[in-house]
Design an enzyme around this catalytic site. Structure first.
Site, mmCIF file in Angstrom:
data_model
loop_
_atom_site.group_PDB
_atom_site.id
_atom_site.type_symbol
_atom_site.label_atom_id
_atom_site.label_comp_id
_atom_site.label_asym_id
_atom_site.label_seq_id
_atom_site.Cartn_x
_atom_site.Cartn_y
_atom_site.Cartn_z
ATOM 1 N N HIS A 183 -2.273 40.554 21.656
ATOM 2 C CA HIS A 183 -3.105 39.410 21.281
ATOM 3 C C HIS A 183 -3.142 38.389 22.420
ATOM 4 O O HIS A 183 -4.096 37.624 22.541
ATOM 5 C CB HIS A 183 -2.555 38.722 20.033
ATOM 6 C CG HIS A 183 -2.643 39.550 18.794
ATOM 7 N ND1 HIS A 183 -1.679 40.463 18.444
ATOM 8 C CD2 HIS A 183 -3.586 39.608 17.821
ATOM 9 C CE1 HIS A 183 -2.020 41.046 17.300
ATOM 10 N NE2 HIS A 183 -3.173 40.548 16.909
ATOM 11 N N ASP A 253 -9.078 48.186 18.646
ATOM 12 C CA ASP A 253 -8.458 46.976 18.119
ATOM 13 C C ASP A 253 -9.426 45.837 18.438
ATOM 14 O O ASP A 253 -10.456 46.033 19.121
ATOM 15 C CB ASP A 253 -7.077 46.778 18.750
ATOM 16 C CG ASP A 253 -6.152 45.909 17.890
ATOM 17 O OD1 ASP A 253 -6.649 45.216 16.974
ATOM 18 O OD2 ASP A 253 -4.932 45.911 18.138
#
Length: 337
Positions: A183, A253
């Site tokens: 992230h 993702d």
């Protein structure tokens, strides 16, 4: 009806007029929800209806409902499901109890999701728990043994499918050794391919019949020293489609994660060009989705075949007594409490 190779998030708990118009025109294959989209069971059910109405079909609605730290439907309204690591601990004590508990837990998750109109879960996590790696995986993993992870992952997948919820195994081909949270930064794994094939990749190979898989934004330097799996044709062709033998739908993702660089449209083009079937964009920022919609193709060929097969998993749930199932789960889990 043409459908684009995209799954989009949205900004809040209700679908506003601009979002509805965008989704109607962009025709994404599916949607993904986060805590910002959730207020109550009735609101959530209305939102799922509105999303499907916007695109005029029974589009899959996804959520991350693993349990533990990664759970978008939260207490006190929804049950707090145990993290994967607790099922690994139970399995170490009693194999059959561990398998039964995981299957029951995911059957309950499916029951809880379907009650509000959600029919796809980004679970189970098949990543290994590796000492010294970044904590982003941690107890989201069933443990350190690939065979145990495969067995428990299979039970989790079976529980979701029995409840009419399609599963997404993640993060293919394995995020457990990552040295950073994708992230926030691009992780790199320097482990030799031979070791990865026998360990990290093994649970995905064992569950290569799963309907969907989400990629890892991780560089595996011994295979492709430059690009993360999401953007690497070598990783997708040689490892995911090759040695793992996965022929289900491969989604990225979240494209907005900081592990990836470049514009969103370039990220999407590279991911699709590398062999991903579907792009995932989660933050609900409409100007970003508009940028993506301009370049994302409609589903066709193998990606369409895989998407149709994944959507078909969302069948009518098997008969299930949720109250009895929860009582039995609590009984099983008391051994590790």
């Amino acid at each position: 009806m043409s459908v684009s190779a995209a799954i989009y998030g949205l900004s809040g708990p209700e679908l506003d007029a601009n979002e509805k118009a965008f989704f109607r025109d962009a025709a994404p294959w599916g949607f993904i929800l986060f805590a910002r989209n959730v207020e109550s069971p009735k609101q959530l059910a209305r939102l799922c209806v509105a999303l499907r109405d916007a695109v005029g079909r029974d589009a899959p609605v996804f959520i991350d409902q693993e349990g533990g730290r990664v759970q978008r439907l939260k207490p006190p309204t929804w049950r707090q499901a145990p993290p994967a690591g607790e099922f690994g601990a139970l399995y170490a004590r009693d194999r059959e109890a561990g398998l039964e508990a995981v299957r029951l837990n995911h059957r309950l998750i499916a029951h809880e999701l379907r009650a509000s109109g959600i029919d796809a879960d980004c679970a189970p996590c098949l990543d290994l728990q590796i000492d010294g790696a970044d904590a982003i995986i941690g107890d989201r993993s069933y443990g350190t043994d690939p065979d145990v992870i495969a067995a428990l992952g299979r039970a989790a997948m079976d529980g979701l499918h029995a409840g009419g919820v399609a599963s997404v195994i993640k993060h293919i081909p394995g995020h457990g050794r990552a040295d950073a949270d994708s992230h926030l930064a691009l992780p790199r794994v320097d482990t030799p391919r031979e070791t990865l094939e026998a360990t990290d990749f093994a649970p995905f190979r064992a569950l290569n019949d799963a309907p969907m898989a989400m990629t890892a934004h991780v560089v595996y330097a011994d295979i492709d020293p430059d690009d993360p799996a999401t953007l690497s044709s070598e990783m997708i062709a040689s490892v995911i489609r090759g040695s793992i033998g996965y022929d289900g739908l491969v989604m990225t993702d979240d494209l907005s994660m900081k592990a990836l660089s470049g514009t969103l449209s370039s990220r999407a083009e590279r991911a699709l060009g590398a062999g991903c079937d579907m792009v995932l964009h989660c933050n609900g920022v409409r100007r970003e989705m508009i940028e993506l919609a301009d370049i994302i193709p409609t589903l066709s060929g193998d990606p369409l075949r895989r998407a149709d097969a994944a959507a078909a998993v969302r069948r009518t749930p098997e008969t299930f007594d949720a109250k009895a199932g929860l009582a039995r789960l609590e009984e099983l889990m008391s051994a590790v409490s």
